[in-house]
Structures are given as structure tokens and as C-alpha cells.
Design a protein around this motif. Structure first.
Motif, PDB file in Angstrom:
ATOM      1  N   LEU B  35       0.675  -1.201   0.113  1.00 49.87           N
ATOM      2  CA  LEU B  35      -0.004  -0.017   0.094  1.00 49.87           C
ATOM      3  C   LEU B  35       0.942   1.260  -0.001  1.00 49.87           C
ATOM      4  CD1 LEU B  35      -2.898  -0.630   2.553  1.00 49.87           C
ATOM      5  CD2 LEU B  35      -3.265  -0.554  -0.021  1.00 49.87           C
ATOM      6  N   ALA B  36       1.967   1.429   0.609  1.00 53.66           N
ATOM      7  CA  ALA B  36       2.849   2.339   0.668  1.00 53.66           C
ATOM      8  C   ALA B  36       3.496   2.763  -0.541  1.00 53.66           C
ATOM      9  CB  ALA B  36       3.719   2.019   1.806  1.00 53.66           C
ATOM     10  N   SER B  37       3.664   2.223  -1.254  1.00 48.59           N
ATOM     11  CA  SER B  37       4.185   2.342  -2.559  1.00 48.59           C
ATOM     12  C   SER B  37       3.123   2.330  -3.912  1.00 48.59           C
ATOM     13  CB  SER B  37       5.491   1.530  -2.917  1.00 48.59           C
ATOM     14  OG  SER B  37       5.193   0.248  -3.153  1.00 48.59           O
ATOM     15  N   ASN B  38       2.228   1.827  -3.431  1.00 49.53           N
ATOM     16  CA  ASN B  38       0.788   1.701  -4.502  1.00 49.53           C
ATOM     17  C   ASN B  38       1.322   0.636  -5.357  1.00 49.53           C
ATOM     18  OD1 ASN B  38      -0.992   3.773  -3.362  1.00 49.53           O
ATOM     19  ND2 ASN B  38       0.549   5.206  -4.418  1.00 49.53           N
ATOM     20  N   THR B  39       1.996  -0.348  -5.136  1.00 50.65           N
ATOM     21  CA  THR B  39       2.648  -1.375  -6.230  1.00 50.65           C
ATOM     22  C   THR B  39       1.863  -2.555  -5.843  1.00 50.65           C
ATOM     23  OG1 THR B  39       4.654  -1.664  -4.778  1.00 50.65           O
ATOM     24  CG2 THR B  39       4.841  -0.188  -6.686  1.00 50.65           C
ATOM     25  N   VAL B  40       2.125  -3.448  -6.721  1.00 47.09           N
ATOM     26  CA  VAL B  40       1.737  -4.778  -6.672  1.00 47.09           C
ATOM     27  C   VAL B  40       2.707  -5.838  -7.441  1.00 47.09           C
ATOM     28  CG1 VAL B  40      -0.109  -6.555  -6.846  1.00 47.09           C
ATOM     29  CG2 VAL B  40      -0.834  -4.183  -7.207  1.00 47.09           C
ATOM     30  N   ALA B  41       3.334  -6.617  -6.698  1.00 47.63           N
ATOM     31  CA  ALA B  41       4.323  -7.482  -7.017  1.00 47.63           C
ATOM     32  C   ALA B  41       3.681  -8.674  -7.581  1.00 47.63           C
ATOM     33  CB  ALA B  41       5.356  -7.937  -6.182  1.00 47.63           C
ATOM     34  N   VAL B  42       3.646  -9.117  -8.768  1.00 46.58           N
ATOM     35  CA  VAL B  42       2.818 -10.198  -9.489  1.00 46.58           C
ATOM     36  C   VAL B  42       3.720 -11.295  -9.982  1.00 46.58           C
ATOM     37  CG1 VAL B  42       1.007 -10.991 -11.219  1.00 46.58           C
ATOM     38  CG2 VAL B  42       0.837  -8.413 -10.320  1.00 46.58           C
ATOM     39  N   GLU B  43       3.312 -12.587  -9.701  1.00 47.07           N
ATOM     40  CA  GLU B  43       4.351 -13.656 -10.121  1.00 47.07           C
ATOM     41  C   GLU B  43       3.173 -14.656 -10.930  1.00 47.07           C
ATOM     42  OE1 GLU B  43       7.556 -15.469  -8.065  1.00 47.07           O
ATOM     43  OE2 GLU B  43       6.380 -17.167  -7.880  1.00 47.07           O
ATOM     44  N   TYR B  44       3.365 -14.913 -12.199  1.00 48.33           N
ATOM     45  CA  TYR B  44       2.531 -15.691 -12.879  1.00 48.33           C
ATOM     46  C   TYR B  44       3.097 -16.539 -14.136  1.00 48.33           C
ATOM     47  CZ  TYR B  44       3.257 -11.997 -16.520  1.00 48.33           C
ATOM     48  OH  TYR B  44       3.800 -11.211 -17.313  1.00 48.33           O
ATOM     49  N   ASP B  45       2.416 -17.565 -14.432  1.00 42.85           N
ATOM     50  CA  ASP B  45       3.009 -18.404 -15.234  1.00 42.85           C
ATOM     51  C   ASP B  45       2.620 -17.988 -16.804  1.00 42.85           C
ATOM     52  OD1 ASP B  45       3.490 -20.291 -17.229  1.00 42.85           O
ATOM     53  OD2 ASP B  45       3.019 -22.028 -16.017  1.00 42.85           O
ATOM     54  N   GLU B  46       3.538 -17.362 -17.732  1.00 46.71           N
ATOM     55  CA  GLU B  46       3.057 -16.742 -18.841  1.00 46.71           C
ATOM     56  C   GLU B  46       2.535 -17.664 -20.025  1.00 46.71           C
ATOM     57  OE1 GLU B  46       6.266 -14.338 -20.506  1.00 46.71           O
ATOM     58  OE2 GLU B  46       7.810 -15.524 -19.628  1.00 46.71           O
ATOM     59  N   SER B  47       2.852 -18.972 -19.605  1.00 47.19           N
ATOM     60  CA  SER B  47       2.359 -19.988 -20.512  1.00 47.19           C
ATOM     61  C   SER B  47       0.666 -20.179 -20.184  1.00 47.19           C
ATOM     62  CB  SER B  47       3.157 -21.374 -20.375  1.00 47.19           C
ATOM     63  OG  SER B  47       2.870 -21.929 -19.402  1.00 47.19           O
ATOM     64  N   LYS B  48       0.350 -19.623 -19.126  1.00 43.83           N
ATOM     65  CA  LYS B  48      -1.025 -20.029 -18.741  1.00 43.83           C
ATOM     66  C   LYS B  48      -1.849 -18.702 -18.884  1.00 43.83           C
ATOM     67  CE  LYS B  48      -0.225 -24.056 -15.983  1.00 43.83           C
ATOM     68  NZ  LYS B  48       0.086 -24.209 -14.645  1.00 43.83           N
ATOM     69  N   ILE B  49      -1.205 -17.626 -18.385  1.00 46.05           N
ATOM     70  CA  ILE B  49      -1.991 -16.387 -18.648  1.00 46.05           C
ATOM     71  C   ILE B  49      -1.135 -15.120 -18.843  1.00 46.05           C
ATOM     72  CG2 ILE B  49      -1.728 -15.672 -15.880  1.00 46.05           C
ATOM     73  CD1 ILE B  49      -4.775 -14.888 -16.238  1.00 46.05           C
ATOM     74  N   SER B  50      -1.833 -14.130 -19.610  1.00 35.44           N
ATOM     75  CA  SER B  50      -0.963 -12.897 -20.004  1.00 35.44           C
ATOM     76  C   SER B  50      -0.930 -11.969 -19.185  1.00 35.44           C
ATOM     77  CB  SER B  50      -1.643 -12.299 -21.410  1.00 35.44           C
ATOM     78  OG  SER B  50      -2.951 -11.957 -21.193  1.00 35.44           O
ATOM     79  N   LEU B  51       0.180 -11.232 -19.324  1.00 34.19           N
ATOM     80  CA  LEU B  51      -0.020  -9.912 -18.174  1.00 34.19           C
ATOM     81  C   LEU B  51      -1.357  -8.917 -18.518  1.00 34.19           C
ATOM     82  CD1 LEU B  51       1.303  -8.088 -15.968  1.00 34.19           C
ATOM     83  CD2 LEU B  51       2.696  -7.175 -17.759  1.00 34.19           C
ATOM     84  N   GLU B  52      -1.550  -9.007 -19.847  1.00 39.32           N
ATOM     85  CA  GLU B  52      -2.758  -8.167 -20.008  1.00 39.32           C
ATOM     86  C   GLU B  52      -3.964  -8.330 -19.376  1.00 39.32           C
ATOM     87  OE1 GLU B  52      -3.934  -4.837 -21.415  1.00 39.32           O
ATOM     88  OE2 GLU B  52      -2.132  -5.345 -21.614  1.00 39.32           O
ATOM     89  N   ALA B  53      -4.335 -10.139 -19.310  1.00 38.56           N
ATOM     90  CA  ALA B  53      -5.372 -10.385 -18.633  1.00 38.56           C
ATOM     91  C   ALA B  53      -5.275 -10.194 -17.010  1.00 38.56           C
ATOM     92  CB  ALA B  53      -5.488 -12.082 -18.877  1.00 38.56           C
ATOM     93  N   LEU B  54      -4.040 -10.063 -16.705  1.00 42.86           N
ATOM     94  CA  LEU B  54      -3.968 -10.006 -15.270  1.00 42.86           C
ATOM     95  C   LEU B  54      -4.347  -8.483 -14.727  1.00 42.86           C
ATOM     96  CD1 LEU B  54      -0.834 -12.126 -14.371  1.00 42.86           C
ATOM     97  CD2 LEU B  54      -3.073 -12.466 -13.835  1.00 42.86           C
TER      98      LEU B  54
END
Lengths: 67, 67
Positions: B35-54
Motif C-alpha cells: 500500500l505504501a508504494s501503490n504497487t503490486v508484485a505479481v508472479e504468474y506463469d506466462e504460458s497460462k495467462i497473459s499480463l494483459e489479462a492480469l
């Protein structure tokens, strides 16, 4: 019905509005949050529930009553 | 697993944290909001879902992706 306006710290978004208004509803009262002024307008039947209990219901959601 | 940090506007409280992290989890990824930095650290499998969809999953919760 008795009406009172409380000033509550920490309400920042619509989730908070739902949380506070929902807690008041569950307690048998009704409330309307105004995020801009950090206030909750509460209406309740003082023969059924005390203001103290309503304040506690709000505090249990993680907010502080300022006045 | 791919990791990316997004800057997201409008996350203001723990309800927002749950909302954003929950949306990422539902989409099959994992995320950690700061919350302090207004960021979200995201971890995902790009063979399964796109960053766009996230990003869309976050936006559907009512938040704006800044970068």
C-alpha cells in the motif's frame, strides 16, 4: 428513532463504506458514510440498542471513532 | 514463473489489498500489494495467462494500472 453523526478515522474507500454500513445494519441500525468528511450518520432505536454498542460494531471493523 | 511489479492507483486499505490479491489469485497468479508504494508484485506463469489479462482482473476490481 435517534440520529447521531460520528466522526470515524480510517474509512478510505467503498469497501470501508460497505464494511461500516454493513456492521451498523447487522446491529439493527442504519448508517450512511460520507467519505469526504469522515463521518457516519447513524439512525437507531435507542430502546433496542445503545450508541455504545454501535460504536463498538464500527470499531470491530477496524476503524476508530474520533467523536 | 514471470515476475512483474505494477503500479496501481486507488488501493487505500486492507479491503483493497484483499480485493486485488484475490483477483490475481482467481486468475491463477499470485500478487502481493504494498500500500505504501501503490504497487503490486505479481508472479504468474506466462504460458497460462497473459499480463494483459492480469491487468484487466485488477481493473475489474475498480483500480487503475498506472504502469
Amino acid at each position: 428513532m435517534k440520529q447521531v453523526t460520528l466522526t470515524v478515522e480510517g474509512m478510505s474507500c467503498n469497501h470501508c463504506v460497505n464494511s461500516v454500513e454493513g456492521a451498523l445494519k447487522s446491529a439493527g441500525a442504519s448508517g450512511k458514510v460520507d467519505l469526504a468528511s469522515n463521518t457516519v450518520a447513524v439512525e437507531y432505536d435507542e430502546s433496542k440498542i445503545s450508541l455504545e454498542a454501535l460504536k463498538e460494531a464500527i470499531e470491530e471493523q477496524g476503524y476508530d471513532i474520533v467523536s
